[in-house]
Scaffold this motif. Structure first.
Motif, PDB file in Angstrom:
ATOM      1  N   HIS A   9       0.873  -1.261  -0.150  1.00 33.78           N
ATOM      2  CA  HIS A   9      -0.017  -0.067   0.158  1.00 33.78           C
ATOM      3  C   HIS A   9       0.811   1.145  -0.013  1.00 33.78           C
ATOM      4  O   HIS A   9       1.494   1.467  -1.284  1.00 33.78           O
ATOM      5  N   HIS A  52      -0.897  11.741   6.281  1.00 29.25           N
ATOM      6  CA  HIS A  52      -2.210  12.351   6.636  1.00 29.25           C
ATOM      7  C   HIS A  52      -2.952  11.514   7.399  1.00 29.25           C
ATOM      8  O   HIS A  52      -2.374  10.199   7.725  1.00 29.25           O
ATOM      9  N   ASP A  56      -5.869   3.888   6.115  1.00 30.85           N
ATOM     10  CA  ASP A  56      -4.900   3.204   5.387  1.00 30.85           C
ATOM     11  C   ASP A  56      -3.563   3.660   5.519  1.00 30.85           C
ATOM     12  O   ASP A  56      -2.804   3.541   4.762  1.00 30.85           O
ATOM     13  N   HIS A  57      -3.314   4.715   6.450  1.00 33.29           N
ATOM     14  CA  HIS A  57      -1.916   5.335   6.456  1.00 33.29           C
ATOM     15  C   HIS A  57      -1.716   5.447   7.969  1.00 33.29           C
ATOM     16  O   HIS A  57      -0.659   5.617   8.271  1.00 33.29           O
ATOM     17  N   ASP A 147      -0.971  10.741  -0.498  1.00 34.27           N
ATOM     18  CA  ASP A 147      -2.362  10.596  -1.250  1.00 34.27           C
ATOM     19  C   ASP A 147      -2.412  11.875  -2.095  1.00 34.27           C
ATOM     20  O   ASP A 147      -2.764  12.809  -1.123  1.00 34.27           O
ATOM     21  N   HIS A 195       0.346   2.645  -3.336  1.00 28.97           N
ATOM     22  CA  HIS A 195      -1.056   2.923  -3.257  1.00 28.97           C
ATOM     23  C   HIS A 195      -1.878   2.256  -4.519  1.00 28.97           C
ATOM     24  O   HIS A 195      -2.780   2.849  -4.916  1.00 28.97           O
TER      25      HIS A 195
HETATM   26 MN    MN Z   1      -4.752   6.113   1.172  1.00 32.53          MN
END
Ligand code: MN
Ligand code: NI
Length: 231
Positions: A9, A52, A56-57, A147, A195
């Motif tokens: 990811h 951020h 998913d981070h 992102d 990503h």
């Molecule tokens: Mn993301």
């Protein structure tokens, strides 16, 4: 040599030539592509960098921070959350466009066009500007875009980046065509895509991305667990 390891990811581990250990955007527990869990970082870690606040981070960031006492480097807002809500003591907040010289190298926070929600317990009310990071590590300038959409700001990075880590998944970030345009603006030596491929909406063929970028820059496709060494 510095070592950059992809963990699926947008999670990257960096071990600098003098042994400082960093993780960027640790998303492991719910990451179907990760080959490690959060425990991998819990024995020793020096810095956690968060671009951020999306799940998913940041999923594993809070546990890793509390178990290691690592320093958080992120937006002023996410650092305020870590300090106020979690009681985490070591935080270094940056605003977009600002940088700081850390013992291991320089970190500058760069612009990203994306969402600002903080997906964390007690994070309601913390609206956090999304960003990316431009790191100076040894002889190498490493840009992690975070992102983001394709932005005109990327032209200011022209010839200021050696390795660019760009999202190519589309739907939530740039897709392959826009990421290739970003690479063309920035003109790094090497581009590493990320990503993508985590879930169906961001399925992409990195070889197609390669065909859009090369030969202007080299595209380095890292599988989860793979490491790239640089000076
Ligand atoms: Mn993301
Ligand atoms: Ni996001």
């Amino acid at each position: 040599m510095n070592r950059l390891t992809f963990h699926g990811h947008a999670t990257f581990e960096i071990v600098t030539h003098e042994g400082t250990r960093l993780v960027v955007d640790p998303f492991l527990t719910s990451n179907p592509k990760a080959t490690i869990g959060a425990d991998y970082f819990c024995d020793r870690l020096d810095y956690v960098l968060l671009t951020h606040g999306h799940f998913d981070h940041v999923e594993d960031a809070w546990r890793i921070l509390s178990e290691t006492g690592a320093t958080l480097i992120s937006s002023v807002e996410i650092c305020a959350y870590a300090e106020t809500v979690l009681g985490h003591e070591n935080n270094h907040g940056l605003s977009i466009g600002g940088g700081h010289d850390f013992p291991f190298g320089r970190v500058k926070m760069t612009t990203a066009i994306h969402g600002g929600r903080l997906d964390a317990e007690g994070g309601d009310g913390y609206t956090c500007p999304p960003g990316g990071f431009l790191l100076h590590l040894g002889k190498t300038r490493l840009y992690l875009a975070g992102d983001t959409a394709l932005t005109a700001d990327m032209q200011f990075l022209e010839d200021r980046v050696d390795i660019a880590v760009l999202p190519i998944g589309d739907n939530f970030t740039m897709g392959p065509e826009d990421a290739a345009r970003a690479a063309n603006l920035i003109k790094p030596r090497t581009v590493i895509p990320c990503h993508y491929g985590t879930w169906p909406p961001i399925e992409q063929d990195p070889e197609r991305f390669r065909s859009l970028v090369e030969p202007r820059s080299d595209v380095l496709v890292l599988a989860p667990g793979e490491t790239h060494e640089f000076e």
